[in-house]
Design an enzyme around this catalytic site. Sequence first.
Site, PDB file in Angstrom:
ATOM      1  N   ASN A  39       0.905  -1.128   0.173  1.00  0.00           N
ATOM      2  CA  ASN A  39      -0.038   0.073   0.121  1.00  0.00           C
ATOM      3  C   ASN A  39       0.956   1.193  -0.035  1.00  0.00           C
ATOM      4  O   ASN A  39       2.089   1.327   0.529  1.00  0.00           O
ATOM      5  CB  ASN A  39      -1.126  -0.132   1.335  1.00  0.00           C
ATOM      6  CG  ASN A  39      -0.500  -0.357   2.545  1.00  0.00           C
ATOM      7  OD1 ASN A  39       0.626  -0.911   2.355  1.00  0.00           O
ATOM      8  ND2 ASN A  39      -1.140   0.415   3.449  1.00  0.00           N
ATOM      9  N   GLU A  52      -3.012  -4.914  -3.074  1.00  0.00           N
ATOM     10  CA  GLU A  52      -3.568  -5.757  -4.154  1.00  0.00           C
ATOM     11  C   GLU A  52      -3.436  -4.938  -5.491  1.00  0.00           C
ATOM     12  O   GLU A  52      -3.170  -5.274  -6.491  1.00  0.00           O
ATOM     13  CB  GLU A  52      -4.716  -6.179  -3.905  1.00  0.00           C
ATOM     14  CG  GLU A  52      -5.084  -6.909  -2.716  1.00  0.00           C
ATOM     15  CD  GLU A  52      -5.274  -6.263  -1.403  1.00  0.00           C
ATOM     16  OE1 GLU A  52      -4.523  -5.014  -1.084  1.00  0.00           O
ATOM     17  OE2 GLU A  52      -5.897  -6.578  -0.237  1.00  0.00           O
TER      18      GLU A  52
HETATM   19  N1  THU Z   1      -5.067  -2.040   2.699  1.00  0.00           N
HETATM   20  C1  THU Z   1      -4.661  -2.452   1.661  1.00  0.00           C
HETATM   21  O1  THU Z   1      -3.366  -2.189   1.002  1.00  0.00           O
HETATM   22  N2  THU Z   1      -5.290  -3.666   1.550  1.00  0.00           N
HETATM   23  C2  THU Z   1      -6.188  -4.146   2.148  1.00  0.00           C
HETATM   24  O2  THU Z   1      -6.529  -5.288   1.775  1.00  0.00           O
HETATM   25  C3  THU Z   1      -6.782  -3.550   3.251  1.00  0.00           C
HETATM   26  C4  THU Z   1      -6.366  -2.110   3.302  1.00  0.00           C
HETATM   27  C5  THU Z   1      -4.515  -0.548   3.220  1.00  0.00           C
HETATM   28  C6  THU Z   1      -5.210   0.715   2.567  1.00  0.00           C
HETATM   29  C7  THU Z   1      -4.402   1.781   3.538  1.00  0.00           C
HETATM   30  O3  THU Z   1      -3.354   2.240   3.173  1.00  0.00           O
HETATM   31  C8  THU Z   1      -4.319   0.746   4.829  1.00  0.00           C
HETATM   32  O4  THU Z   1      -4.403  -0.464   4.523  1.00  0.00           O
HETATM   33  C9  THU Z   1      -5.477   1.418   5.960  1.00  0.00           C
HETATM   34  O5  THU Z   1      -6.903   1.141   5.599  1.00  0.00           O
END
Ligand code: THU
Length: 130
Positions: A39, A52
Site C-alpha cells: 500500500n 493488491e
Molecule cells: N489496505 C490494503 O493495502 N489492502 C487491504 O486489503 C486492506 C487495506 C491498506 C489501505 C490503507 O493504506 C491501509 O491499508 C489502511 O486502510
Amino acid sequence: MSLKETAAQVRLNAYAPYSGFRVGAAIRGASGAVYAGCNVENVAYPEGTCAEAGAIAAMVAAGETVLTEVYVIADSPEPVPPCGGCRQKLAEFGTGEVPVTLATVQGAETVTRIADLLPGAFGAAHMPRG
Ligand code: THU
C-alpha cells in the site's frame, strides 16, 4: 520466492505514514511469474492505493492479465480481508475459483477464493452492449 515470502517482504516497503498499517500482496500470473505490491498512502487520503492494486498493476505492466493465486499479509489481529474495491480488482483478472490467502504476520492464514470474496460480482456479461 514463494507468494508468502514475496508478500511479507514487499510489505516492509509499504508507505503507510497515515494509517501505520502496512500491507503486502503477491499474485501469481498465468505464466507462473510472481508480482508484488504494497500500500502507498498519500496526504490526500483518497489518493492512497492498496497493496493488491499495486501487485495487479505490476502484473499488467509486465504484460499479463490473468492471475491464478493471491496472498495478502498485514500485522492485523485476524487475517486481513481485501477491501471492496480490491475484491472487484481481483475479480477483473481472476476466475471465481482463484485461491486468495489472507494472512497475519504472526502466521495465521485463511484461504478463500475470489467468488467468495465478491458474490454476485458485476462482470462484463452484465453489459451485453459494452
Ligand atoms: N489496505 C490494503 O493495502 N489492502 C487491504 O486489503 C486492506 C487495506 C491498506 C489501505 C490503507 O493504506 C491501509 O491499508 C489502511 O486502510
